[in-house]
Design an enzyme around this catalytic site. Structure first.
Site, PDB file in Angstrom:
ATOM      1  CG  HIS A  28     106.740  57.829  46.089  1.00  0.00           C
ATOM      2  ND1 HIS A  28     106.753  58.604  44.981  1.00  0.00           N
ATOM      3  CD2 HIS A  28     107.014  58.650  47.129  1.00  0.00           C
ATOM      4  CE1 HIS A  28     107.029  59.841  45.326  1.00  0.00           C
ATOM      5  NE2 HIS A  28     107.201  59.902  46.615  1.00  0.00           N
ATOM      6  CG  HIS A  82     108.046  69.336  50.949  1.00  0.00           C
ATOM      7  ND1 HIS A  82     106.725  69.045  51.203  1.00  0.00           N
ATOM      8  CD2 HIS A  82     108.411  68.512  49.916  1.00  0.00           C
ATOM      9  CE1 HIS A  82     106.313  68.112  50.357  1.00  0.00           C
ATOM     10  NE2 HIS A  82     107.325  67.765  49.584  1.00  0.00           N
ATOM     11  CD  GLU A  84     106.961  63.350  49.454  1.00  0.00           C
ATOM     12  OE1 GLU A  84     106.970  64.362  48.725  1.00  0.00           O
ATOM     13  OE2 GLU A  84     106.646  62.200  49.040  1.00  0.00           O
ATOM     14  CG  ASP A  86     111.612  63.376  50.061  1.00  0.00           C
ATOM     15  OD1 ASP A  86     110.598  63.753  50.672  1.00  0.00           O
ATOM     16  OD2 ASP A  86     111.816  63.643  48.867  1.00  0.00           O
ATOM     17  CG  HIS A 148     105.396  67.332  45.833  1.00  0.00           C
ATOM     18  ND1 HIS A 148     105.990  66.302  46.504  1.00  0.00           N
ATOM     19  CD2 HIS A 148     104.463  66.755  45.040  1.00  0.00           C
ATOM     20  CE1 HIS A 148     105.480  65.161  46.139  1.00  0.00           C
ATOM     21  NE2 HIS A 148     104.555  65.401  45.250  1.00  0.00           N
ATOM     22  CG  ASP A 167     109.879  68.146  46.537  1.00  0.00           C
ATOM     23  OD1 ASP A 167     110.970  67.726  46.966  1.00  0.00           O
ATOM     24  OD2 ASP A 167     108.794  67.620  46.831  1.00  0.00           O
ATOM     25  CE1 TYR A 195     112.066  65.410  42.347  1.00  0.00           C
ATOM     26  CE2 TYR A 195     110.907  67.393  41.673  1.00  0.00           C
ATOM     27  CZ  TYR A 195     111.326  66.535  42.667  1.00  0.00           C
ATOM     28  OH  TYR A 195     110.985  66.793  43.968  1.00  0.00           O
ATOM     29  CG  HIS A 228     115.011  65.871  45.628  1.00  0.00           C
ATOM     30  ND1 HIS A 228     115.322  64.852  46.498  1.00  0.00           N
ATOM     31  CD2 HIS A 228     113.699  66.160  45.838  1.00  0.00           C
ATOM     32  CE1 HIS A 228     114.243  64.543  47.204  1.00  0.00           C
ATOM     33  NE2 HIS A 228     113.251  65.326  46.827  1.00  0.00           N
TER      34      HIS A 228
HETATM   35 FE1  FEO Z   1     107.811  66.176  47.993  1.00  0.00          FE
HETATM   36 FE2  FEO Z   1     111.228  65.577  47.860  1.00  0.00          FE
HETATM   37  O1  FEO Z   1     109.481  65.555  48.562  1.00  0.00           O
END
Ligand code: FEO
Length: 406
Positions: A28, A82, A84, A86, A148, A167, A195, A228
């Protein structure tokens, strides 16, 4: 389910079972030059537990990795740290395939998952500090709101002193290496900073709260496993990444100036180069970043520890140049703080762009310390000297700020 993908051991009875996205380059708006990973983790306790899932297209890869150590339908619990996508994109598919006894998320996570997937009846909301007994192991859930998203929480595995940090402390970096100590320090430092700058910088006050909360809980950290990138397992690495987060959250400026610009006929470029020369002569560190050559997410990475933002745009159709509008909107959303700022640009007849830029910098609550510097058409020697003087003045201001003499 095939056997192509294998789980990677993180600690005794704990495995990484997520996916490696070698190809992603646009997260994004953030240029993920080295790809990413979506880490999910499997705990082989009496109650077998999956921590987070992966982006929807990678469902098969995750299930293959799980199947390499346990039949997926033996999983008792899924924890969504989380929501989100991903990390939750394949959660409905995973629930359907695994049939867990329970799926846990924070209260806000339950709501967010409901809004994403219309599945709230399947999610059990946990309280901040709640403990989940896995039989021979124990998990604690710790809310980390806005680190996040409002739903964010982290999960602590007491028996391994292991924090599943979603995250936080992550980076977009594809690779088969499991642990940070298997990778080069320069890459780790750059990608962790990139990041933080592109994802977490506007949330710095919440990051500070989270760090304080974790510190007050006093939980020992033997392993920190983000969603990640690589896992932190050495004392030195964990202290380093936590220390970096504390430093970035506190946002102390340095004497680095980032000069962001674009050009139509090279005049604004000439101005940028002269300003950069003045900054350097004045003792500042300088990064000149043409938006014809640089990505917005790299600009923001440089701003993370900068003390000055200098923006240049030619005037086109009474307005700022499109690439500069793009990067300014991106910077504005990420809310950098403690920057001095200035605007400049070449123009033909009306010359609104530098004034518009100065207004935008003011709206971003940055300290605009000079009148917009405008030069008609092509800068001559006097014009270039004016640019150089602007650079020298900004360097002097930066020097005063860094020496605590504002
Ligand atoms: Fe806030 Fe890796 O998602």
């Amino acid at each position: 389910m095939g056997e192509a993908f294998k789980a990677a051991k993180v600690a005794d009875n704990v495995y990484r079972v997520g996916a490696i996205d070698w190809d992603v380059r646009n997260f994004h708006g953030y240029l993920t030059s080295r790809g990413s990973t979506y880490n999910a983790f499997l705990i082989l306790a009496d109650k077998i537990t999956l921590i987070d899932t992966v982006k929807a297209p990678f469902f098969d890869e995750m299930m293959s990795r799980i199947a390499s150590v346990v039949e997926p339908d033996k999983i008792d619990y899924i924890v969504s740290n989380h929501s989100e996508m991903d990390h939750s994109g394949c959660l409905p598919q995973a629930i359907a395939a695994i049939g867990p006894q329970k799926v846990f998320a924070s209260k806000m996570g339950r709501k967010a998952l409901a809004a994403h997937f219309h599945m709230d009846h399947q999610i059990a909301a946990v309280d901040d500090g709640e403990v989940l007994d896995l039989g021979n192991m124990k998990l604690s859930f710790i809310e980390t709101r806005m680190c996040h998203w409002p739903d964010s929480m982290v999960t602590y595995l007491h028996d391994r002193e292991l924090l599943f940090s979603q995250d936080a402390f992550g980076m977009h970096l594809a690779g088969c290496e499991r642990f940070a100590d298997e990778l080069g320090r320069d890459v780790l430092d750059y990608e962790a900073a990139k990041y933080y700058a592109n994802i977490l910088m506007p949330l710095s006050k919440f990051i500070r709260k989270t760090l304080d909360k974790m510190s007050s809980l006093g939980v020992p950290l033997n392993i920190v496993a983000p969603d990640h990138g690589p896992i932190w397992r050495t004392k030195e690495d964990i202290e380093r990444i936590v220390g970096c987060y504390a430093h970035w959250a506190d946002r102390k400026p340095t004497n680095k100036a980032v000069v962001v610009y674009d050009t139509m006929w090279q005049s604004t470029t000439k101005m940028a180069r002269a300003i950069g020369e003045g900054l350097a002569v004045g003792g500042a560190k300088v990064r000149l970043m043409s938006m014809d050559a640089c990505h917005r997410s790299d600009v923001v990475t440089e701003l993370l520890d900068a003390g000055a933002l200098v923006v240049g745009s030619p005037t086109i159709n009474n307005n700022i140049f499109p690439t500069i509008a793009d990067v300014m909107m991106y910077i504005k959303g990420l809310k950098p703080q403690n920057l001095i700022a200035a605007a400049f640009g070449s123009y033909g007849w009306s010359g609104e762009a530098p004034k518009h830029l100065a207004e935008m910098l003011n709206e971003m609550h940055l300290a605009v310390v000079a009148e917009p510097l405008r030069i008609k058409y092509v800068p001559d020697e006097a014009g270039l000297l004016a640019c150089r003087r602007l650079g020298e003045d900004l360097a002097a201001r930066l020097g005063e700020i860094c020496n605590g003499r504002q």
